[in-house]
Design a protein around this motif. Structure first.
Motif, PDB file in Angstrom:
ATOM      1  N   PRO A 300       0.835  -1.209   0.000  1.00  0.00           N
ATOM      2  CA  PRO A 300       0.000   0.000   0.000  1.00  0.00           C
ATOM      3  C   PRO A 300       0.864   1.251   0.000  1.00  0.00           C
ATOM      4  CG  PRO A 300      -0.762  -1.574   1.653  1.00  0.00           C
ATOM      5  CD  PRO A 300       0.549  -2.072   1.183  1.00  0.00           C
ATOM      6  N   VAL A 301       0.496   2.231  -0.805  1.00  0.00           N
ATOM      7  CA  VAL A 301       1.170   3.532  -0.815  1.00  0.00           C
ATOM      8  C   VAL A 301       0.116   4.633  -0.745  1.00  0.00           C
ATOM      9  CG1 VAL A 301       3.235   2.763  -2.052  1.00  0.00           C
ATOM     10  CG2 VAL A 301       1.256   3.535  -3.344  1.00  0.00           C
ATOM     11  N   LYS A 302       0.483   5.711  -0.048  1.00  0.00           N
ATOM     12  CA  LYS A 302      -0.403   6.864   0.083  1.00  0.00           C
ATOM     13  C   LYS A 302      -0.016   7.933  -0.945  1.00  0.00           C
ATOM     14  CE  LYS A 302      -2.676   5.479   3.808  1.00  0.00           C
ATOM     15  NZ  LYS A 302      -4.137   5.252   3.796  1.00  0.00           N
ATOM     16  N   ALA A 303      -0.940   8.785  -1.246  1.00  0.00           N
ATOM     17  CA  ALA A 303      -0.654   9.896  -2.153  1.00  0.00           C
ATOM     18  C   ALA A 303       0.549  10.681  -1.629  1.00  0.00           C
ATOM     19  CB  ALA A 303      -1.875  10.808  -2.275  1.00  0.00           C
ATOM     20  N   GLY A 304       1.510  10.974  -2.495  1.00  0.00           N
ATOM     21  CA  GLY A 304       2.703  11.718  -2.127  1.00  0.00           C
ATOM     22  C   GLY A 304       3.868  10.844  -1.723  1.00  0.00           C
ATOM     23  N   GLU A 305       3.635   9.542  -1.467  1.00  0.00           N
ATOM     24  CA  GLU A 305       4.750   8.649  -1.099  1.00  0.00           C
ATOM     25  C   GLU A 305       5.656   8.375  -2.310  1.00  0.00           C
ATOM     26  OE1 GLU A 305       4.569   5.069   1.268  1.00  0.00           O
ATOM     27  OE2 GLU A 305       2.535   5.629   1.917  1.00  0.00           O
ATOM     28  N   LEU A 306       6.905   8.062  -1.969  1.00  0.00           N
ATOM     29  CA  LEU A 306       7.874   7.734  -3.009  1.00  0.00           C
ATOM     30  C   LEU A 306       7.732   6.260  -3.417  1.00  0.00           C
ATOM     31  CD1 LEU A 306      11.115   9.464  -1.640  1.00  0.00           C
ATOM     32  CD2 LEU A 306       9.608  10.256  -3.491  1.00  0.00           C
ATOM     33  N   LEU A 307       7.948   6.025  -4.689  1.00  0.00           N
ATOM     34  CA  LEU A 307       8.051   4.641  -5.161  1.00  0.00           C
ATOM     35  C   LEU A 307       9.449   4.126  -4.882  1.00  0.00           C
ATOM     36  CD1 LEU A 307       6.167   4.838  -8.582  1.00  0.00           C
ATOM     37  CD2 LEU A 307       5.301   3.993  -6.391  1.00  0.00           C
ATOM     38  N   THR A 308       9.527   2.911  -4.356  1.00  0.00           N
ATOM     39  CA  THR A 308      10.815   2.295  -4.028  1.00  0.00           C
ATOM     40  C   THR A 308      10.830   0.869  -4.572  1.00  0.00           C
ATOM     41  OG1 THR A 308      10.072   1.297  -1.947  1.00  0.00           O
ATOM     42  CG2 THR A 308      10.814   3.606  -1.860  1.00  0.00           C
ATOM     43  N   ARG A 309      11.988   0.247  -4.494  1.00  0.00           N
ATOM     44  CA  ARG A 309      12.077  -1.143  -4.932  1.00  0.00           C
ATOM     45  C   ARG A 309      11.368  -2.074  -3.959  1.00  0.00           C
ATOM     46  NH1 ARG A 309      15.456  -1.585  -9.247  1.00  0.00           N
ATOM     47  NH2 ARG A 309      16.779   0.253  -9.643  1.00  0.00           N
ATOM     48  N   ASP A 310      10.942  -1.534  -2.841  1.00  0.00           N
ATOM     49  CA  ASP A 310      10.197  -2.327  -1.870  1.00  0.00           C
ATOM     50  C   ASP A 310       8.706  -2.357  -2.199  1.00  0.00           C
ATOM     51  OD1 ASP A 310      10.041  -3.865   0.568  1.00  0.00           O
ATOM     52  OD2 ASP A 310       9.034  -2.112   1.444  1.00  0.00           O
ATOM     53  N   ASN A 311       8.194  -1.255  -2.787  1.00  0.00           N
ATOM     54  CA  ASN A 311       6.743  -1.224  -3.044  1.00  0.00           C
ATOM     55  C   ASN A 311       6.386  -1.317  -4.539  1.00  0.00           C
ATOM     56  OD1 ASN A 311       7.259   1.378  -3.996  1.00  0.00           O
ATOM     57  ND2 ASN A 311       6.665   2.359  -2.061  1.00  0.00           N
ATOM     58  N   VAL A 312       7.399  -1.460  -5.391  1.00  0.00           N
ATOM     59  CA  VAL A 312       7.167  -1.659  -6.831  1.00  0.00           C
ATOM     60  C   VAL A 312       7.981  -2.874  -7.291  1.00  0.00           C
ATOM     61  CG1 VAL A 312       7.451  -0.698  -9.150  1.00  0.00           C
ATOM     62  CG2 VAL A 312       6.800   0.788  -7.265  1.00  0.00           C
ATOM     63  N   ARG A 313       7.325  -3.751  -8.034  1.00  0.00           N
ATOM     64  CA  ARG A 313       8.027  -4.917  -8.582  1.00  0.00           C
ATOM     65  C   ARG A 313       7.490  -5.242  -9.986  1.00  0.00           C
ATOM     66  NH1 ARG A 313       6.776  -9.584  -4.821  1.00  0.00           N
ATOM     67  NH2 ARG A 313       7.553 -10.756  -6.606  1.00  0.00           N
ATOM     68  N   ALA A 314       8.341  -5.949 -10.737  1.00  0.00           N
ATOM     69  CA  ALA A 314       7.902  -6.485 -12.031  1.00  0.00           C
ATOM     70  C   ALA A 314       7.301  -7.864 -11.791  1.00  0.00           C
ATOM     71  CB  ALA A 314       9.072  -6.576 -12.996  1.00  0.00           C
ATOM     72  N   ILE A 315       6.016  -7.982 -11.989  1.00  0.00           N
ATOM     73  CA  ILE A 315       5.296  -9.247 -11.768  1.00  0.00           C
ATOM     74  C   ILE A 315       4.333  -9.479 -12.938  1.00  0.00           C
ATOM     75  CG2 ILE A 315       5.448  -9.087  -9.239  1.00  0.00           C
ATOM     76  CD1 ILE A 315       2.500  -8.126  -9.296  1.00  0.00           C
ATOM     77  N   ARG A 316       3.755 -10.633 -12.966  1.00  0.00           N
ATOM     78  CA  ARG A 316       2.655 -10.899 -13.892  1.00  0.00           C
ATOM     79  C   ARG A 316       1.346 -10.501 -13.217  1.00  0.00           C
ATOM     80  NH1 ARG A 316       3.990 -16.749 -16.750  1.00  0.00           N
ATOM     81  NH2 ARG A 316       6.135 -16.254 -17.413  1.00  0.00           N
ATOM     82  N   PRO A 317       0.349 -10.028 -13.979  1.00  0.00           N
ATOM     83  CA  PRO A 317       0.197  -9.977 -15.427  1.00  0.00           C
ATOM     84  C   PRO A 317       0.824  -8.750 -16.042  1.00  0.00           C
ATOM     85  CG  PRO A 317      -1.806  -9.220 -14.382  1.00  0.00           C
ATOM     86  CD  PRO A 317      -0.894  -9.653 -13.266  1.00  0.00           C
ATOM     87  N   GLY A 318       0.474  -8.481 -17.315  1.00  0.00           N
ATOM     88  CA  GLY A 318       1.186  -7.480 -18.092  1.00  0.00           C
ATOM     89  C   GLY A 318       0.436  -6.196 -18.348  1.00  0.00           C
ATOM     90  N   TYR A 319      -0.394  -5.737 -17.389  1.00  0.00           N
ATOM     91  CA  TYR A 319      -1.214  -4.548 -17.644  1.00  0.00           C
ATOM     92  C   TYR A 319      -0.573  -3.243 -17.165  1.00  0.00           C
ATOM     93  CZ  TYR A 319      -4.792  -8.006 -18.678  1.00  0.00           C
ATOM     94  OH  TYR A 319      -5.486  -9.052 -19.212  1.00  0.00           O
ATOM     95  N   GLY A 320       0.582  -3.354 -16.509  1.00  0.00           N
ATOM     96  CA  GLY A 320       1.267  -2.149 -16.063  1.00  0.00           C
ATOM     97  C   GLY A 320       2.323  -1.704 -17.055  1.00  0.00           C
ATOM     98  N   LEU A 321       3.110  -0.711 -16.657  1.00  0.00           N
ATOM     99  CA  LEU A 321       4.206  -0.268 -17.497  1.00  0.00           C
ATOM    100  C   LEU A 321       5.259  -1.368 -17.640  1.00  0.00           C
ATOM    101  CD1 LEU A 321       4.642   3.354 -16.086  1.00  0.00           C
ATOM    102  CD2 LEU A 321       3.760   2.728 -18.354  1.00  0.00           C
ATOM    103  N   ALA A 322       5.979  -1.330 -18.738  1.00  0.00           N
ATOM    104  CA  ALA A 322       6.986  -2.354 -19.006  1.00  0.00           C
ATOM    105  C   ALA A 322       8.101  -2.297 -17.965  1.00  0.00           C
ATOM    106  CB  ALA A 322       7.572  -2.155 -20.393  1.00  0.00           C
TER     107      ALA A 322
END
Length: 352
Positions: A300-322
């Motif tokens: 979970p992330v709140k508005a204004g939070e930074l994206l980090t390698r802890d809260n963003v990952r490359a996973i399946r399926p393929g509907y997000g950014l490459a």
């Protein structure tokens, strides 16, 4: 265009490989067995059944002098006198009409390899749709001219031949009127080893002589024949028998019906797979792109939070950014609350 037709059947890159079942001497001097071979070839998916038209006397002399007895210990016919062997292997001329009639009934083309002018005259009286020149007769330019003069499609095996000998044969055929020609890569050993097959020669034959090219295959099994399709073989010939266990002069390197049926299936699959040069997803792949990896919010992330390698990952399926955009996104701020499983999109983030 190098495409030709035999009795209306197209032979060329736009048609599945044309398959010839070579009966040779596997009839074991039984007409009933020969007719059964025709039926089995039809059931196995052959396009044509091929005979050989000669007599022992038109092939050689009935003597045992040096050279008239096979002295190669590796030959399946080692120790055999040539005349006796050809007498056993020959297809009686009086059978030809019956075999051709059975082939027509079963939807097969039936033609033959003639070995002298008398055989050509006889086959012309039966109105065969095509002719085959055996590797051992490739240097018999008079025979090639006689066959070419019929105007029928001509298939020529090139076993043992040098490039110059093939050129002589092609010039003889075309000079005598041949307009539809197929050259077959062939290795004249029985059986032939895959390592001696050199099927990369097939596209070279097509390019050098401007004609269709294929394979006359004496190897065991159908792997070499199927591989030849990837190199452009549009015609494949294999010796054919009802059962190797029942013997016959060529049985040791012949396909049985179930094996020939497999050749029909796999050679057609190989041809279908050729397609064209393509670097785009096919229509059939369209639904699979959803299973690629893409970038997702995984915590979970709140508005204004930074994206980090802890809260963003490359996973399946393929509907997000490459996944290639991960480094650009790390350190950006989300513009609204996002739950795990939210696909990342540019409108969801802003620079920090």
């Amino acid at each position: 265009m190098t495409m030709i037709r035999i009795a209306g059947r197209e032979i060329g890159p736009n048609a599945r490989p044309y398959l010839i079942a070579e009966m040779s001497g596997n009839h074991n001097q039984s007409l009933d067995r020969a007719l059964a071979i025709v039926d089995a070839a039809a059931d196995a998916g052959a396009d044509a059944i091929k005979l050989q038209t000669y007599t022992a006397d038109t092939m050689t002399l009935d003597i045992r002098a040096p050279g008239f007895v096979i002295d190669n210990p590796r030959s399946p016919w080692a120790g055999r006198q040539l005349h006796s062997l050809y007498a056993e292997a020959s297809t009686p001329w009086e059978w030809h009409a019956a075999l051709m009639a059975r082939a027509r009934e079963r939807g097969l083309h039936c033609f033959s390899t003639p070995f002298d002018d008398t055989a050509v005259d006889f086959l012309e009286s039966l109105d065969v749709p095509a002719y085959k020149i055996a590797s051992f007769e490739l240097t018999d330019l008079a025979l090639i001219r006689r066959v070419a003069a019929t105007g029928k499609p001509l298939i020529v095996s090139t076993g043992m031949a040098t490039l110059a000998e093939i050129d002589d044969a092609v010039r003889a055929a075309r000079g005598a009127g041949c307009r539809e020609l197929v050259l077959l890569k062939c290795t004249s050993t029985y059986p032939a080893a895959p390592t001696d097959s050199n099927i990369r020669t097939i596209p070279a034959l097509r390019e050098a002589f401007g004609c269709e090219a294929g394979l006359s295959d004496h190897t065991l099994g159908c792997g070499v024949a199927v591989a030849s399709v990837a190199l452009g073989a549009t015609l494949i010939e294999k010796h054919f028998t009802l059962s190797r266990a029942e013997g016959g002069v060529d049985s040791a390197f012949s396909l049985e019906p179930a094996e020939f049926a497999q050749l029909r299936i796999e050679s057609e699959r190989a041809w279908q797979s050729l397609g064209q040069v393509n670097f785009q997803p096919t229509a059939a792949e369209g639904g699979s792109t959803q299973f690629r990896r893409s970038l997702y919010i995984v915590k979970p992330v709140k508005a204004g939070e930074l994206l980090t390698r802890d809260n963003v990952r490359a996973i399946r399926p393929g509907y997000g950014l490459a996944p290639k955009h991960l480094d650009q996104l790390i350190g950006c701020r989300v513009v609204k609350d996002a739950a795990p499983g939210t696909p990342l999109a540019w409108e969801l983030v802003r620079a920090a």
